[in-house]
Design a protein around this motif. Structure first.
Motif, mmCIF file in Angstrom:
data_model
loop_
_atom_site.group_PDB
_atom_site.id
_atom_site.type_symbol
_atom_site.label_atom_id
_atom_site.label_comp_id
_atom_site.label_asym_id
_atom_site.label_seq_id
_atom_site.Cartn_x
_atom_site.Cartn_y
_atom_site.Cartn_z
ATOM 1 N N GLU A 76 -2.865 2.364 -2.621
ATOM 2 C CA GLU A 76 -3.489 1.814 -1.431
ATOM 3 C C GLU A 76 -4.799 1.125 -1.799
ATOM 4 N N ASN A 111 -1.493 6.590 -2.355
ATOM 5 C CA ASN A 111 -1.314 6.765 -0.923
ATOM 6 C C ASN A 111 -1.142 8.249 -0.584
ATOM 7 N N ASP A 136 0.804 -1.227 0.000
ATOM 8 C CA ASP A 136 0.000 0.000 0.000
ATOM 9 C C ASP A 136 0.834 1.272 0.000
ATOM 10 N N SER A 137 2.152 1.159 -0.099
ATOM 11 C CA SER A 137 3.008 2.337 0.011
ATOM 12 C C SER A 137 2.763 3.349 -1.106
#
Length: 620
Positions: free
Chosen positions: A589, A599, A585-586
């Protein structure tokens, strides 16, 4: 990069530089047989899994017949990687030709072996190879067992087996692959001994023979062996009516970061790396349209802790019958361990750390771990690299450990039951425990043999003498400076992931020259307006529903999800380049029932502010 066409199911290749492979006559040069299977079990195996067995056998045998480059990292590993194109006849081409199946197959094998793969599947012409050919030794009865597990005959697989069978009281079907009768003899001796100790009703053994015939192997790294092994496990599990099987391997080997500086990519074996296992699960589940689980019950144990399970089960006297060495051609009746390969080194450290050396004397090794002379050729380097690596890990702060090794970074979001932070903490603790056990072995040996070292009676080319003269074992300073430094680094906030979008070139750029383009760019472009709007208005970045993302990109939802997985994989190198720990999810997301978004912690910057690559930096 070496390129090769492998034509399967034909007696002779159509091109001079192509490789012909066949599991049947005429021109048979690949052996594939599964022994000790009951007649009733054969009826449970669908043709699709026979296809899978043949695909795995062709991939594994071709891996051995096509040489890689030098063992040293010449030209950034240019000759190490290979481009392999397979043409394979199958019974169900409509399944194997599906884009999702091919993507999973190519991506998983690519990460596993560090090679590039292409597959073309065609309808197998009549007469199709009969399934019975692969099951020559049939039994009239076969007991039902609780588990199916893969069994190599090494310390880890034996420890997992006795833990399940002896300690937990389960019944287990053990699937053993071998390409040499020496390996099968090791597996059969262990199985026979367990049965003689009263566990006959709890253990079944299914030996599987897959090997090249006629042609001799020229490549011994066998990076695709775990793909073959997993396919065999799946087939036996399905024949037994089960939707899962176990890999017995400790967690340090599973992650297996490179011990030496020139060991990169697939050279650091990824046989049971979590990313590989999740890829295999996805491939098998997609093929069978059923949820398949690959269990790793030893994942959070070190080699020392795994070895202790053998003693805990009361069968430590069987330890010497297990074999871990990767060089069966060098085995003798009394010495089945070379003492030089990484598996022998890792095994011997674990046995000494567990205090079980009385059950396996040093004479079982052709080269003693600590006192044997390793000055010939490159023998000392492997052992020294092993000690040096774990010495550095012991002194390494958690943040550096989690961002410094690509194998660790790529594993963090592939533990289904753990968050990325939880997985990182457990991996760090695991490696710290293993590093301490290595240090304890060296420290004890220095005390035990200190007088001989002083008198110069230990070979100067031995591991112990080299550690002594180079001061590889250091006494911790009285100051708590190291602890304070570690705490400080751990508390630092994670750096922000910055990116820029070049709409004219259709690229998403990151510092250091890394970029996304093509379908990956289009995925980001579908989400960028929501991201920019939220930043302008200082509001929450809205998630975009999956069907809207798919429509914007112009593909189906299923293809969109596969594309997201490829995009996330494409970002893995950033963790090493920028020192930023990344999880799935960096950058993009995911939220259940909401969809996808960029994100909010990321930062879009101008194209001119992207730092170019550093020409002095080393690259893989």
């Amino acid at each position: 990069m070496k390129r090769c066409l492998i034509e399967c199911g034909v007696p002779q290749a159509s091109e001079a530089d192509a490789l012909a492979m066949n599991v049947s006559e005429p021109g048979k040069n690949v052996n594939l047989r599964i022994d000790y299977i009951s007649r009733s079990m054969i009826g449970n195996i669908p043709d699709l899994l026979i296809d899978l067995l043949e695909v795995a056998a062709y991939v594994y045998c071709a891996d051995q017949r096509i040489a890689r480059g030098s063992a040293m990292l010449t030209n950034f590993g240019e000759d190490w990687r290979r481009s392999l194109t397979f043409s394979i006849p199958v019974r169900h081409p409509e399944v194997w030709q599906r884009a999702d199946v091919q993507e999973l197959l190519i991506d998983t094998l690519g990460f596993l072996s560090d090679d590039s793969y292409e597959f073309s599947f065609r309808k197998a012409e009549a007469p199709v190879q009969p399934r019975e050919l692969y099951f020559p030794e049939l039994l009239d009865a076969f007991q039902e067992n609780d588990e199916v597990a893969l069994f190599s005959g090494g310390v880890d697989s034996f420890a997992g087996a006795v833990n399940d069978i002896v300690t937990l009281g389960k019944s287990v079907t053990l699937v053993g692959h071998y390409s040499s009768t020496k390996v099968r003899n090791v597996q059969e001796e262990l199985i026979r001994d367990l049965r003689q100790r009263g566990y006959e009703r709890r253990v079944s053994y299914v030996p599987v023979w897959v090997s090249n015939e006629v042609a001799k192997p020229v490549e011994f790294t066998q990076r695709t062996r775990s793909f073959l092994f997993a396919c065999l496990g799946l087939v036996v599990a399905q024949m037994s009516g089960k939707n899962g099987f176990s890999f017995y391997e400790n967690g340090v080997v599973s992650i297996n970061p490179p011990l030496a500086g020139d060991v990169v990519g697939g050279r650091a074996t990824r046989t049971t790396h979590p990313k590989v296992l999740r890829g295999l699960e996805a491939l098998f589940s997609t093929l069978l349209d059923s949820e398949i689980e690959i269990r790793t019950p030893l994942q959070w144990l070190t080699k020392k802790e795994v070895t202790q399970k053998i003693a805990d089960a009361g069968v430590a006297d069987m330890l010497a019958a297990t074999v871990s060495c990767t060089r069966p051609r060098s085995w003798t009746v009394k010495q089945k361990h070379c003492g030089l390969c990484s598996q022998c080194i890792d095994r011997r450290f674990a046995i000494l750390a567990a205090g079980l050396e009385k059950f396996e004397p040093s004479q079982n090794y052709k080269r003693d771990l600590l006192l044997g002379d390793r000055s010939a050729d490159d023998e000392l380097r492997m052992a020294l690299s092993y000690v040096a690596f774990f010495r550095d890990v012991a002194a390494m702060p958690k943040a550096r450990f989690l961002s410094g090794f690509q194998q660790v970074i790529s594993a963090l979001d592939h533990f289904p039951d753990l968050s990325v932070d939880e997985a990182g903490s457990r991996l760090f603790e695991l490696f710290q425990r293993h590093a301490r056990s290595v240090e304890e072995v060296i420290a004890r040996a220095l005390i035990e043999h200190g007088d001989r070292l002083y008198r110069g009676e230990v070979p100067s080319g031995s591991l112990l003498a080299t550690c002594f003269t180079r001061d590889h074992v250091e006494i911790a300073p009285e100051s708590d400076y190291d602890r304070q430094a570690t705490d400080f680094v751990d508390k630092l906030s994670a750096p922000i992931l910055e990116f820029a979008v070049d709409h004219d070139a259709e690229q998403v750029l990151f510092h250091g020259g890394h970029l996304l383009e093509g379908a990956n760019y289009r995925f980001v472009n579908a989400l960028i307006e929501n991201f920019r709007k939220a930043k302008r208005t200082r509001s929450e970045v809205q998630f975009m529903p999956p069907h809207d993302v798919a429509d914007k990109i112009g593909i189906s939802e299923q293809s969109m999800r596969q594309q997201l997985r490829r995009l996330r994989d494409a970002l893995d190198p950033l963790a090493v380049m920028l020192g930023i720990p990344l999880d799935q999810d960096s950058f993009i997301e995911t939220k259940d029932r909401a969809g996808y978004r960029l994100n909010p912690a990321c930062r879009e910057i101008a194209l001119g502010d992207i730092h170019p690559p550093n020409p002095a930096a080393s690259q893989e």
